[in-house]
Design a protein around this motif. Structure first.
Motif, mmCIF file in Angstrom:
data_model
loop_
_atom_site.group_PDB
_atom_site.id
_atom_site.type_symbol
_atom_site.label_atom_id
_atom_site.label_comp_id
_atom_site.label_asym_id
_atom_site.label_seq_id
_atom_site.Cartn_x
_atom_site.Cartn_y
_atom_site.Cartn_z
ATOM 1 N N LEU A 113 0.899 -1.333 -0.003
ATOM 2 C CA LEU A 113 -0.105 -0.006 0.043
ATOM 3 C C LEU A 113 0.922 1.333 -0.031
ATOM 4 O O LEU A 113 0.662 2.158 -0.652
ATOM 5 N N GLY A 114 1.991 1.364 0.644
ATOM 6 C CA GLY A 114 2.785 2.526 0.757
ATOM 7 C C GLY A 114 3.491 2.527 -0.512
ATOM 8 O O GLY A 114 3.488 3.595 -1.287
ATOM 9 N N GLY A 115 4.082 1.389 -1.384
ATOM 10 C CA GLY A 115 4.591 1.486 -2.436
ATOM 11 C C GLY A 115 3.399 2.218 -3.600
ATOM 12 O O GLY A 115 3.869 2.884 -4.337
ATOM 13 N N ALA A 116 2.129 1.714 -3.436
ATOM 14 C CA ALA A 116 1.054 2.210 -4.400
ATOM 15 C C ALA A 116 1.165 3.811 -4.083
ATOM 16 O O ALA A 116 0.606 4.449 -4.939
ATOM 17 N N LEU A 117 0.913 3.999 -2.715
ATOM 18 C CA LEU A 117 0.697 5.618 -2.549
ATOM 19 C C LEU A 117 1.775 6.338 -3.222
ATOM 20 O O LEU A 117 1.627 7.530 -3.677
ATOM 21 N N ILE A 118 2.984 5.893 -2.826
ATOM 22 C CA ILE A 118 4.208 6.637 -3.598
ATOM 23 C C ILE A 118 4.032 6.673 -5.023
ATOM 24 O O ILE A 118 4.436 7.728 -5.520
ATOM 25 N N SER A 119 3.854 5.656 -5.776
ATOM 26 C CA SER A 119 3.596 5.719 -7.102
ATOM 27 C C SER A 119 2.249 6.461 -7.582
ATOM 28 O O SER A 119 2.466 7.113 -8.598
ATOM 29 N N LEU A 120 1.473 6.391 -6.864
ATOM 30 C CA LEU A 120 0.422 7.307 -7.275
ATOM 31 C C LEU A 120 0.698 8.812 -7.172
ATOM 32 O O LEU A 120 0.460 9.381 -8.029
ATOM 33 N N SER A 121 1.305 9.102 -5.777
ATOM 34 C CA SER A 121 1.806 10.556 -5.779
ATOM 35 C C SER A 121 2.869 10.753 -6.672
ATOM 36 O O SER A 121 2.716 12.046 -7.490
#
Length: 172
Positions: A113-121
């Motif tokens: 989820l952290g990786g997804a949020l970094i990638s999203l941002s």
């Protein structure tokens, strides 16, 4: 009286065993790729003295200033520009934590989820204006994280070891 067949076809069993194994281990290559990539990205940022500057060619500050007017959410970029070096460290340490968690399978869903949020941002800011969209890699990384958010790390992981310990201590 109906006759029930009791023999088995080993070819079906073998195929099912192979499918079951393939399904069980299918996310391991993705975990390795994303884990190593995010560890590398975090270490690369942390060891690049040019990147960890508020201004200058190749700095986090110059990068964020350069994408400010072409990002999907300029206010998010403005937030990073208040202290670009702190933002750079936050991204780098976040990538490092996500990479380690993913590679080890430690709190794998949280790490993903952290990786997804970094990638999203990063997609909404740095690579938003990339045309055509498929040339930008942040959206692809975001999509790659989603199976790990949903499935976690069920094999070869600290999470699996901890789950096994809990089952054993509960007598299951």
């Amino acid at each position: 009286m109906a006759h029930m067949r009791t023999d088995s076809h080993t070819s079906y069993v073998r195929r099912d065993d192979w499918r079951e194994s393939a399904t069980r281990y299918a996310l391991i290559p993705l975990r390795i790729f994303l884990g190593v990539t995010f560890i590398y990205a975090g270490l690369d940022k942390l060891t690049d003295s040019t990147f960890m500057q508020a201004s200058g060619t190749g700095s986090i500050g110059a990068t964020m200033e350069g994408v400010r007017d072409i990002s999907a959410i300029p206010s998010l970029v403005d937030l990073s520009l208040k202290n670009p070096v702190a933002f750079g460290y936050a991204i780098a340490l976040g990538e490092l934590a996500v990479g380690i968690g993913t590679l080890l399978g430690l709190f794998a869903r949280v790490a993903a989820l952290g990786g997804a949020l970094i990638s999203l941002s990063l997609w909404l800011t740095v690579s938003w204006s990339t045309e055509p969209y498929y040339y930008g890699n942040d959206l692809a990384y975001l999509m790659a994280w989603l199976p790990l958010v949903l499935a976690g790390a069920s094999v070869f992981s600290v999470d699996a070891l901890l789950a096994e310990r809990r089952r054993n201590s509960a007598g299951l």
